[in-house]
Design a protein around this motif. Structure first.
Motif, PDB file in Angstrom:
ATOM      1  N   ASP A  98       0.869  -1.178   0.000  1.00 52.61           N
ATOM      2  CA  ASP A  98       0.000   0.000   0.000  1.00 52.61           C
ATOM      3  C   ASP A  98       0.910   1.234   0.000  1.00 52.61           C
ATOM      4  O   ASP A  98       1.395   1.657   1.051  1.00 52.61           O
ATOM      5  N   TYR A  99       1.129   1.779  -1.177  1.00 49.67           N
ATOM      6  CA  TYR A  99       2.056   2.896  -1.325  1.00 49.67           C
ATOM      7  C   TYR A  99       1.639   4.121  -0.525  1.00 49.67           C
ATOM      8  O   TYR A  99       2.472   4.937  -0.164  1.00 49.67           O
ATOM      9  N   SER A 100       0.353   4.259  -0.225  1.00 51.00           N
ATOM     10  CA  SER A 100      -0.090   5.424   0.550  1.00 51.00           C
ATOM     11  C   SER A 100       0.439   5.374   1.983  1.00 51.00           C
ATOM     12  O   SER A 100       0.472   6.386   2.664  1.00 51.00           O
ATOM     13  N   LEU A 101       0.880   4.201   2.429  1.00 55.49           N
ATOM     14  CA  LEU A 101       1.410   4.063   3.787  1.00 55.49           C
ATOM     15  C   LEU A 101       2.879   4.442   3.896  1.00 55.49           C
ATOM     16  O   LEU A 101       3.371   4.675   4.990  1.00 55.49           O
ATOM     17  N   PHE A 102       3.597   4.489   2.754  1.00 58.66           N
ATOM     18  CA  PHE A 102       5.030   4.785   2.831  1.00 58.66           C
ATOM     19  C   PHE A 102       5.534   5.752   1.763  1.00 58.66           C
ATOM     20  O   PHE A 102       6.738   5.925   1.596  1.00 58.66           O
ATOM     21  N   SER A 103       4.622   6.398   1.047  1.00 55.91           N
ATOM     22  CA  SER A 103       5.046   7.363   0.036  1.00 55.91           C
ATOM     23  C   SER A 103       4.023   8.485  -0.079  1.00 55.91           C
ATOM     24  O   SER A 103       2.931   8.403   0.467  1.00 55.91           O
ATOM     25  N   VAL A 104       4.416   9.499  -0.815  1.00 55.42           N
ATOM     26  CA  VAL A 104       3.535  10.635  -1.083  1.00 55.42           C
ATOM     27  C   VAL A 104       3.360  10.712  -2.597  1.00 55.42           C
ATOM     28  O   VAL A 104       4.339  10.670  -3.334  1.00 55.42           O
ATOM     29  N   THR A 105       2.112  10.788  -3.034  1.00 56.91           N
ATOM     30  CA  THR A 105       1.834  10.938  -4.457  1.00 56.91           C
ATOM     31  C   THR A 105       1.256  12.325  -4.684  1.00 56.91           C
ATOM     32  O   THR A 105       0.269  12.707  -4.039  1.00 56.91           O
ATOM     33  N   ILE A 106       1.888  13.055  -5.568  1.00 54.41           N
ATOM     34  CA  ILE A 106       1.491  14.426  -5.864  1.00 54.41           C
ATOM     35  C   ILE A 106       0.987  14.469  -7.305  1.00 54.41           C
ATOM     36  O   ILE A 106       1.691  14.026  -8.211  1.00 54.41           O
ATOM     37  N   PRO A 107      -0.227  14.964  -7.532  1.00 50.63           N
ATOM     38  CA  PRO A 107      -0.730  15.063  -8.904  1.00 50.63           C
ATOM     39  C   PRO A 107       0.173  15.958  -9.761  1.00 50.63           C
ATOM     40  O   PRO A 107       0.760  16.917  -9.268  1.00 50.63           O
ATOM     41  N   GLU A 108       0.268  15.608 -11.024  1.00 54.56           N
ATOM     42  CA  GLU A 108       1.119  16.375 -11.940  1.00 54.56           C
ATOM     43  C   GLU A 108       0.726  17.848 -11.988  1.00 54.56           C
ATOM     44  O   GLU A 108       1.581  18.711 -12.152  1.00 54.56           O
ATOM     45  N   THR A 109      -0.561  18.134 -11.804  1.00 53.57           N
ATOM     46  CA  THR A 109      -1.012  19.528 -11.837  1.00 53.57           C
ATOM     47  C   THR A 109      -0.460  20.334 -10.655  1.00 53.57           C
ATOM     48  O   THR A 109      -0.451  21.562 -10.690  1.00 53.57           O
ATOM     49  N   ASP A 110      -0.023  19.635  -9.596  1.00 53.03           N
ATOM     50  CA  ASP A 110       0.543  20.308  -8.420  1.00 53.03           C
ATOM     51  C   ASP A 110       2.066  20.241  -8.379  1.00 53.03           C
ATOM     52  O   ASP A 110       2.674  20.588  -7.364  1.00 53.03           O
ATOM     53  N   ALA A 111       2.670  19.829  -9.474  1.00 51.82           N
ATOM     54  CA  ALA A 111       4.131  19.674  -9.511  1.00 51.82           C
ATOM     55  C   ALA A 111       4.846  20.984  -9.191  1.00 51.82           C
ATOM     56  O   ALA A 111       5.916  20.976  -8.582  1.00 51.82           O
ATOM     57  N   HIS A 112       4.248  22.100  -9.543  1.00 53.23           N
ATOM     58  CA  HIS A 112       4.880  23.399  -9.302  1.00 53.23           C
ATOM     59  C   HIS A 112       4.863  23.805  -7.820  1.00 53.23           C
ATOM     60  O   HIS A 112       5.561  24.721  -7.417  1.00 53.23           O
ATOM     61  N   ARG A 113       4.083  23.089  -7.016  1.00 52.68           N
ATOM     62  CA  ARG A 113       4.009  23.424  -5.586  1.00 52.68           C
ATOM     63  C   ARG A 113       4.348  22.243  -4.684  1.00 52.68           C
ATOM     64  O   ARG A 113       3.766  22.046  -3.624  1.00 52.68           O
ATOM     65  N   VAL A 114       5.336  21.464  -5.104  1.00 55.52           N
ATOM     66  CA  VAL A 114       5.753  20.287  -4.343  1.00 55.52           C
ATOM     67  C   VAL A 114       6.115  20.657  -2.907  1.00 55.52           C
ATOM     68  O   VAL A 114       5.705  19.983  -1.961  1.00 55.52           O
ATOM     69  N   GLU A 115       6.869  21.720  -2.732  1.00 55.88           N
ATOM     70  CA  GLU A 115       7.283  22.117  -1.381  1.00 55.88           C
ATOM     71  C   GLU A 115       6.081  22.410  -0.493  1.00 55.88           C
ATOM     72  O   GLU A 115       6.062  22.032   0.683  1.00 55.88           O
ATOM     73  N   ASP A 116       5.063  23.081  -1.033  1.00 59.52           N
ATOM     74  CA  ASP A 116       3.861  23.379  -0.253  1.00 59.52           C
ATOM     75  C   ASP A 116       3.114  22.105   0.136  1.00 59.52           C
ATOM     76  O   ASP A 116       2.622  21.977   1.259  1.00 59.52           O
ATOM     77  N   VAL A 117       3.013  21.171  -0.813  1.00 55.30           N
ATOM     78  CA  VAL A 117       2.314  19.909  -0.551  1.00 55.30           C
ATOM     79  C   VAL A 117       3.037  19.127   0.538  1.00 55.30           C
ATOM     80  O   VAL A 117       2.415  18.606   1.465  1.00 55.30           O
ATOM     81  N   LEU A 118       4.357  19.060   0.459  1.00 58.59           N
ATOM     82  CA  LEU A 118       5.127  18.298   1.440  1.00 58.59           C
ATOM     83  C   LEU A 118       5.178  18.983   2.807  1.00 58.59           C
ATOM     84  O   LEU A 118       5.306  18.310   3.834  1.00 58.59           O
ATOM     85  N   ALA A 119       5.070  20.295   2.823  1.00 58.13           N
ATOM     86  CA  ALA A 119       5.177  21.053   4.080  1.00 58.13           C
ATOM     87  C   ALA A 119       4.021  20.781   5.043  1.00 58.13           C
ATOM     88  O   ALA A 119       4.151  21.040   6.240  1.00 58.13           O
ATOM     89  N   VAL A 120       2.905  20.253   4.556  1.00 57.75           N
ATOM     90  CA  VAL A 120       1.754  20.019   5.432  1.00 57.75           C
ATOM     91  C   VAL A 120       1.899  18.767   6.291  1.00 57.75           C
ATOM     92  O   VAL A 120       1.138  18.576   7.236  1.00 57.75           O
TER      93      VAL A 120
END
Length: 114
Positions: free
Chosen positions: A34-56
């Motif tokens: 179950d990749y959701s238990l050990f990884s983070v998946t970011i939609p391609e449309t949010d690629a420009h805000r990876v840092e913001d997504v990970l900061a939460v």
């Protein structure tokens, strides 16, 4: 995971939490891991805000993700010289089952007796 790329595997084996920037992908052993238990998946449309997504992510969430990474990382070791690209779906199903038994992951409760 890019085809024939071992960088994600190496990162996972090193204990890093992988962050995948993808909309759809087929991950190795996704039938048992179950990749959701050990990884983070970011939609391609949010690629420009990876840092913001990970900061939460909180420290507790990151610790939990990393604990799961450490439990599954043996699944990403491949023996030198094996030709994974030439194997078919049945082969990968058998490898997945062997990996499930070896890792004991995910934990499966015993079936109730009938």
């Amino acid at each position: 995971l890019p085809r024939r790329s071992t960088r994600a595997f190496e990162a996972i084996y090193a204990g890093c939490i992988p962050a995948f920037v993808v909309d759809r992908n087929i991950f190795p052993f996704q039938d048992i891991l179950d990749y959701s238990l050990f990884s983070v998946t970011i939609p391609e449309t949010d690629a420009h805000r990876v840092e913001d997504v990970l900061a939460v992510y909180t420290d507790a969430q990151l610790a939990e993700l990393q604990a799961h990474v450490l439990r599954v990382r043996e699944a990403f070791l491949f023996k030198e010289g094996e030709e994974w690209d030439r194997k078919g779906p049945l082969f990968f199903s058998l490898v997945s089952m062997a990996m499930r038994l070896y890792l004991g992951y995910p934990e499966v409760s015993s079936c109730p007796s009938l």
